[in-house]
Enzyme design. Sequence first.
Site, short mmCIF file in Angstrom:
data_model
loop_
_atom_site.label_atom_id
_atom_site.label_comp_id
_atom_site.label_asym_id
_atom_site.label_seq_id
_atom_site.Cartn_x
_atom_site.Cartn_y
_atom_site.Cartn_z
N GLY A 214 -5.93 17.73 -12.31
CA GLY A 214 -6.36 16.54 -13.03
C GLY A 214 -7.87 16.52 -13.16
O GLY A 214 -8.58 17.12 -12.35
N ASP B 98 -4.46 -1.11 -5.73
CA ASP B 98 -4.26 -0.19 -6.86
C ASP B 98 -2.84 0.36 -6.90
O ASP B 98 -2.63 1.52 -7.26
CB ASP B 98 -5.28 0.96 -6.79
CG ASP B 98 -5.53 1.59 -8.16
OD1 ASP B 98 -5.15 0.96 -9.18
OD2 ASP B 98 -6.09 2.69 -8.21
N GLY C 241 -14.07 12.71 -11.01
CA GLY C 241 -13.80 13.88 -10.20
C GLY C 241 -12.76 14.79 -10.82
O GLY C 241 -12.12 14.45 -11.80
#
Length: 418
Positions: free
Chosen positions: A23, A150, A28
Amino acid sequence: MDPPHPSPPELRLPNLTPLKLLGQGAMGTVFLVHDHLLDHAANFPFALKVVHKSSFVAKHHAERRARWEIQVLSRLSLPKPHPFLPDLIGSFESDEFLGWAVPYCPGGDLNVLRYRQMDRVFSPAVIRFYLAEIVCALEHLHSIDIVYRDLKPENVLIQQSGHVTLTDFDLSRKLTRKTVKDVVSLDDSGHEKLPVVAARRNFTRWIVGTAKVKKGLRKAKSARVSPVSRWKSGLITNNGERSNSFVGTEEYVSPEIIRGEGHEFAVDWWALGILTYEMLYGKTPFKGTNRKQTFRNVLVKAPELIGKRSDLTDLIERLLVKDPTKRLGYTRGACEIKEHAFFNGVKWDILTEVTRPPFLPAREETGWRENKAPGGVGIEEYFHRQRSPPSFPASPSPSSSPSTSFHLHNNGICLAEF
């Protein structure tokens, strides 16, 4: 006072060979890597998130979030890793890079898995299994004074064993828990006893029900609200500390966060209600045509519960109460949720003993070993040659539109966002 956190094991960047790009996003890049000195055959790869310090957006705040995530992961590894939360394998830092590693989850995330189901929804039995493990993970986070903030399908990963693990802790925060004194009468352990049922290892015996697997495409992730868009000083109340930062994912954000009135651990139970709704109906309950309408729906609209009422719809309704003080889980946390009728018959202390979860990663999802080749592009070289394609295999991009998440985008089947 919390015990001091030991330094995470130090990784040596030159020893880490990337096998796959998992990813990439503004905050990042995540690689599947192995230590070619300690694990030459790549039998035990792990997910490595690397942030290039020069690429930090709003540098001070972004770097603080990255370091906070390392701290949380280090805390989760003590005194021993939780079965449904990641442990920190190690970290490294140089003048250019900051990185940390967690176990690799080859099964993808809950959103990918849902899109493979018939009608792109889960059966109540499968929902019960995954929710039970998520509740246990949140319970542990809250017990160490961490509010997650989250929870969403993309942050629930499937381990090789078929059990879940939560990921991505940069939006989490440490809060002081409210007291429960004089609210209810508890036993010596602080919990009311649950009915005991016979221990069973097989998932279909653990709770009756199955769901067919069907390949399909995942949808794009919801947009995450920038955590720097509404910073205020913390508010201390008689019920414990509250945070006033404006964070979350649009379709999962709670009413109290939108109102800016301060929030605490009940925001995680709201998000659990949204997640449950999406698992059952294949969509979130308050999504509008734009962010403003979505937030208005969160504040004023009741969730539309389609079909015959059941224990599952009752659970959703009680988790999606607008007033956090009346929301299921507010007073006694996970204990209240575990006692809900939807979880009747669940033996909470043997969840990890279920050896046949609803779904296991397919063989082709671990086929990266076949592509392993020495002499590929190293991590440092990858960043120095960003305009050129990497020489190691990258995860296939989904055909849906790209994510607009604030941090890391997940690509393909093998996901490791954290």
